[in-house]
Design a protein around this motif. Sequence first.
Motif, mmCIF file in Angstrom:
data_model
loop_
_atom_site.group_PDB
_atom_site.id
_atom_site.type_symbol
_atom_site.label_atom_id
_atom_site.label_comp_id
_atom_site.label_asym_id
_atom_site.label_seq_id
_atom_site.Cartn_x
_atom_site.Cartn_y
_atom_site.Cartn_z
ATOM 1 N N GLU A 85 -7.048 49.415 -33.475
ATOM 2 C CA GLU A 85 -5.603 49.520 -33.733
ATOM 3 C C GLU A 85 -4.824 48.396 -33.043
ATOM 4 O O GLU A 85 -3.750 47.999 -33.499
ATOM 5 C CB GLU A 85 -5.063 50.907 -33.334
ATOM 6 C CG GLU A 85 -5.200 51.320 -31.884
ATOM 7 C CD GLU A 85 -6.601 51.823 -31.489
ATOM 8 O OE1 GLU A 85 -7.551 51.635 -32.284
ATOM 9 O OE2 GLU A 85 -6.740 52.378 -30.381
ATOM 10 N N LYS A 86 -5.381 47.893 -31.943
ATOM 11 C CA LYS A 86 -4.696 46.788 -31.259
ATOM 12 C C LYS A 86 -5.023 45.430 -31.878
ATOM 13 O O LYS A 86 -4.243 44.504 -31.786
ATOM 14 C CB LYS A 86 -5.119 46.748 -29.782
ATOM 15 C CG LYS A 86 -4.323 47.651 -28.888
ATOM 16 C CD LYS A 86 -4.472 47.238 -27.428
ATOM 17 C CE LYS A 86 -3.619 48.139 -26.546
ATOM 18 N NZ LYS A 86 -3.800 47.916 -25.131
ATOM 19 N N PHE A 87 -6.234 45.333 -32.425
ATOM 20 C CA PHE A 87 -6.702 44.020 -32.914
ATOM 21 C C PHE A 87 -7.240 44.112 -34.341
ATOM 22 O O PHE A 87 -8.429 43.882 -34.583
ATOM 23 C CB PHE A 87 -7.781 43.477 -31.956
ATOM 24 C CG PHE A 87 -7.360 43.479 -30.522
ATOM 25 C CD1 PHE A 87 -6.407 42.560 -30.078
ATOM 26 C CD2 PHE A 87 -7.887 44.397 -29.616
ATOM 27 C CE1 PHE A 87 -5.991 42.566 -28.753
ATOM 28 C CE2 PHE A 87 -7.468 44.403 -28.297
ATOM 29 C CZ PHE A 87 -6.521 43.497 -27.857
ATOM 30 N N PRO A 88 -6.331 44.453 -35.272
ATOM 31 C CA PRO A 88 -6.795 44.657 -36.652
ATOM 32 C C PRO A 88 -7.399 43.395 -37.283
ATOM 33 O O PRO A 88 -8.366 43.487 -38.035
ATOM 34 C CB PRO A 88 -5.525 45.096 -37.394
ATOM 35 C CG PRO A 88 -4.392 44.650 -36.532
ATOM 36 C CD PRO A 88 -4.895 44.720 -35.127
ATOM 37 N N ARG A 89 -6.838 42.222 -36.958
ATOM 38 C CA ARG A 89 -7.377 41.001 -37.573
ATOM 39 C C ARG A 89 -8.761 40.674 -37.019
ATOM 40 O O ARG A 89 -9.661 40.299 -37.776
ATOM 41 C CB ARG A 89 -6.459 39.813 -37.277
ATOM 42 C CG ARG A 89 -5.107 39.896 -37.949
ATOM 43 C CD ARG A 89 -4.233 38.785 -37.396
ATOM 44 N NE ARG A 89 -2.897 38.810 -37.941
ATOM 45 C CZ ARG A 89 -1.908 38.048 -37.484
ATOM 46 N NH1 ARG A 89 -2.122 37.213 -36.488
ATOM 47 N NH2 ARG A 89 -0.701 38.120 -38.022
#
Lengths: 221, 221
Positions: free
Chosen positions: B178-182
Amino acid sequence: MADQVKLFGVSESFFAVRVEVALRLKGVQFEYVEEDLYNKSPSLLKYNPVHKKIPVLLHNGNPLAESLVILEYIDETWKHNPIFPKDPYERARARFWAKFIDEKLFPVARKALVSKGEEEQREAIGETHEHLKTLESELKEKKFFGGESWGYLDIAAMFIIWLGIAQEALGVEFVPEEKFPRLHKWQQRLVDEDAVFKECVPREKLGAFFKARFGSSAASK
Amino acid sequence: MADQVKLFGVSESFFAVRVEVALRLKGVQFEYVEEDLYNKSPSLLKYNPVHKKIPVLLHNGNPLAESLVILEYIDETWKHNPIFPKDPYERARARFWAKFIDEKLFPVARKALVSKGEEEQREAIGETHEHLKTLESELKEKKFFGGESWGYLDIAAMFIIWLGIAQEALGVEFVPEEKFPRLHKWQQRLVDEDAVFKECVPREKLGAFFKARFGSSAASK
């Protein structure tokens, strides 16, 4: 349109002087901006938001940071007077040793410089000498690390000259000549004969800087 | 005479896997030698006397060390399927971020992994997330750091995938989706679709390795 090149540096920093030397060896015209590390300019913070450090090279509006990365960029952008060896293996070796200087030699030499305790300093100087011995044997009997003229690894290794200046200023044996005769000859060759070196390395100012900055550490005792 | 290429590595080490991936992307045939870091081979000590570390690439008898240096060498020696961008500024940026991964992200993530204290770990994870956030914004909406296919910076950034595997094995949020979707999409793309990646990255073995090695640190609590 002519290239617009601007270098943000600090004149005492060998990291910044690396970039200055490379630009001058290439004959690239540039504007130099002296930074104050205790009061960094908005431009520096804007162009190097990740590390907030000098040197920063601004080329036609594109900012670059990290001195060794900038040296690669300079050699790829202005291809005349190459500072890298041509052979891929020699290039790899030069990169290997530059990394060694920044990651192994620099941290222990810095520790030797700032340490307040004599025991700690002795130990850090011992490690510094170990690393310099490795570089001394890499230099072999060559005039320069780069061969007949100075190149990328010589530029990276200028830190050894900083240590020599600190030695004179503080009376501490960072790079004693009897232990490192080849490195001394190499250093002397740049100091005595090289116009670009003389232009970029403010030896007297650096000596005064070392005295003012580290005169109270164990280095001065 | 055909090229003689030998890679000394450790299959759990992303530093070694970097080199393996680059060789496979180039289609270079090589012999792989698994090292035991608790009982290093005489060859490893001979070929990398300075750091005594893997990976070492031996090419026609010439030894090379330091994974990022080796990647440059591979791209300069086998020029097909380039792993570096062509443009000097893009090349410099890729080098800048690879250095950032090794010098900033790796040390704090490693600290998060080995720390015994919960407070210390929380702090190290916080710093890890800061650095990952920087990389997440550098990735932008691109498929890979290198653009349409994976290149030098993707290879350097594989460490993030190691962190993802450690997360699964130890139940610690090193790279929460959720913090680092990419970064997650990027990782998933390699895991799901890339044949070279699948061949080089032993995900199950790595999971077991993380459990065995770090299961007793704060990471497992």
